[in-house]
Design an enzyme around this catalytic site. Sequence first.
Site, PDB file in Angstrom:
ATOM      1  N   ASN A  46      15.229  -3.243 -16.535  1.00 20.75           N
ATOM      2  CA  ASN A  46      14.418  -2.888 -15.362  1.00 20.75           C
ATOM      3  C   ASN A  46      14.806  -1.467 -14.959  1.00 20.75           C
ATOM      4  OD1 ASN A  46      13.179  -2.610 -12.900  1.00 20.75           O
ATOM      5  ND2 ASN A  46      14.452  -4.122 -11.824  1.00 20.75           N
TER       6      ASN A  46
ATOM      7  N   LYS B 101      13.499   0.490 -12.810  1.00 19.09           N
ATOM      8  CA  LYS B 101      13.256   0.814 -11.393  1.00 19.09           C
ATOM      9  C   LYS B 101      12.548   2.176 -11.266  1.00 19.09           C
ATOM     10  CE  LYS B 101      17.146  -2.082 -10.263  1.00 19.09           C
ATOM     11  NZ  LYS B 101      18.107  -2.497  -9.276  1.00 19.09           N
TER      12      LYS B 101
ATOM     13  N   HIS C 183      11.227  -9.414  -7.301  1.00 18.02           N
ATOM     14  CA  HIS C 183      12.559  -8.784  -7.328  1.00 18.02           C
ATOM     15  C   HIS C 183      13.068  -8.651  -5.892  1.00 18.02           C
ATOM     16  CE1 HIS C 183      15.723  -5.834  -7.914  1.00 18.02           C
ATOM     17  NE2 HIS C 183      15.710  -6.154  -9.187  1.00 18.02           N
TER      18      HIS C 183
ATOM     19  N   GLU D 266      14.450  -6.346  -4.411  1.00 23.38           N
ATOM     20  CA  GLU D 266      14.123  -5.062  -3.768  1.00 23.38           C
ATOM     21  C   GLU D 266      12.679  -5.079  -3.242  1.00 23.38           C
ATOM     22  OE1 GLU D 266      15.361  -2.567  -7.027  1.00 23.38           O
ATOM     23  OE2 GLU D 266      17.443  -3.125  -6.629  1.00 23.38           O
TER      24      GLU D 266
ATOM     25  N   GLU E  51      19.224 -13.604  -9.824  1.00 24.64           N
ATOM     26  CA  GLU E  51      19.835 -12.325  -9.491  1.00 24.64           C
ATOM     27  C   GLU E  51      20.446 -12.399  -8.093  1.00 24.64           C
ATOM     28  OE1 GLU E  51      18.143  -8.932 -11.996  1.00 24.64           O
ATOM     29  OE2 GLU E  51      17.002  -9.026 -10.167  1.00 24.64           O
TER      30      GLU E  51
ATOM     31  N   GLY F 299      23.430  -3.873  -8.572  1.00 21.82           N
ATOM     32  CA  GLY F 299      23.801  -2.474  -8.381  1.00 21.82           C
ATOM     33  C   GLY F 299      25.128  -2.273  -7.673  1.00 21.82           C
TER      34      GLY F 299
ATOM     35  N   SER G 177      24.522  -6.358 -12.145  1.00 16.24           N
ATOM     36  CA  SER G 177      25.623  -5.574 -12.714  1.00 16.24           C
ATOM     37  C   SER G 177      26.036  -6.041 -14.114  1.00 16.24           C
ATOM     38  CB  SER G 177      26.820  -5.580 -11.765  1.00 16.24           C
ATOM     39  OG  SER G 177      26.467  -4.967 -10.533  1.00 16.24           O
TER      40      SER G 177
HETATM   41  C1  PEP Z   1      18.201  -5.505 -11.160  1.00 13.75           C
HETATM   42  O1  PEP Z   1      17.868  -4.760 -10.276  1.00 13.75           O
HETATM   43  O2  PEP Z   1      17.380  -6.311 -11.647  1.00 13.75           O
HETATM   44  C2  PEP Z   1      19.587  -5.460 -11.629  1.00 13.75           C
HETATM   45  C3  PEP Z   1      20.065  -6.510 -12.183  1.00 13.75           C
HETATM   46  O3  PEP Z   1      20.262  -4.284 -11.394  1.00 13.75           O
HETATM   47  P1  PEP Z   1      21.767  -3.932 -11.864  1.00 13.75           P
HETATM   48  O4  PEP Z   1      21.896  -4.395 -13.306  1.00 13.75           O
HETATM   49  O5  PEP Z   1      21.870  -2.466 -11.735  1.00 13.75           O
HETATM   50  O6  PEP Z   1      22.690  -4.687 -10.977  1.00 13.75           O
END
Ligand code: PEP
Length: 252
Positions: free
Chosen positions: A9, A11, A96, A98, A168, A174, A213
Amino acid sequence: MRPKLVVGNWKMHGSRQQVTQLLEGLKQGNEGLSKDVAVAVAPSHLHVGLANELLTGSQIALGAQDLHPGEEGAFTGAVSAPMLADYGVSYVIVGHSERRQFFAETDAVVAEKFLAAQEHGLRPILCIGESLMQREQGLSEQIVLSQLDAIVAAAGVQAFRDAVIAYEPIWAIGTGQTATPTEAQQVHWILRDHLAELDAAVASGVQLLYGGSVKSANSGKLFREPDIDGALVGGASLKAEEFLAICKSADF
Ligand code: PEP
């Protein structure tokens, strides 16, 4: 055994040049990967066309990060499922955290997007996960099951025959703080078990990704858990070498 799936992803990152470099690197490095590991990338909507051209003939699938539930109309700034399908997109992320947090997306809106994606032949990747506060209050299970049930109520459990779920935890996105393989496995098992009460075949076939992460240093252990079928990767998917190392760690 369910096939593994690793999705990047991206972003709101990338220029034309960066997208081109990243995809050229991924295409080269992806060649030796077994067919049991599917790989997809989800660039910004603006870069979907470019990515589609660059990925022609490669094993890497194209994803998108969001969609509007309508087919067309006066929705300034929005992109629909048929538009994405027209550009070779096969996966689309819905719900998601976000989007839920910064764009006020409710479970009801997420369900509409999920349905619109499937209607147009796109595979939705439904993101669910609890916040840190909810986790600290012991609400993790309740939150993820209610997010999942919102889709089951709107689309029926059969809709998960051709969908992906990404667990998630928001506190892990992040932040560099990953759920341990045991913690992630426990939630994945709860999700699969919940679906199994409705339909055992759907539950055993649905791909459950972990996200938060993920990097090559922790992916191998996560992927060895019985109910973790891959990952949704944010930050670490922006570097070809690191993302490929994650994909390779799913190949065992
Ligand atoms: C995400 O935003 O889907 C995600 C998992 O981000 P990160 O791997 O940076 O934590």
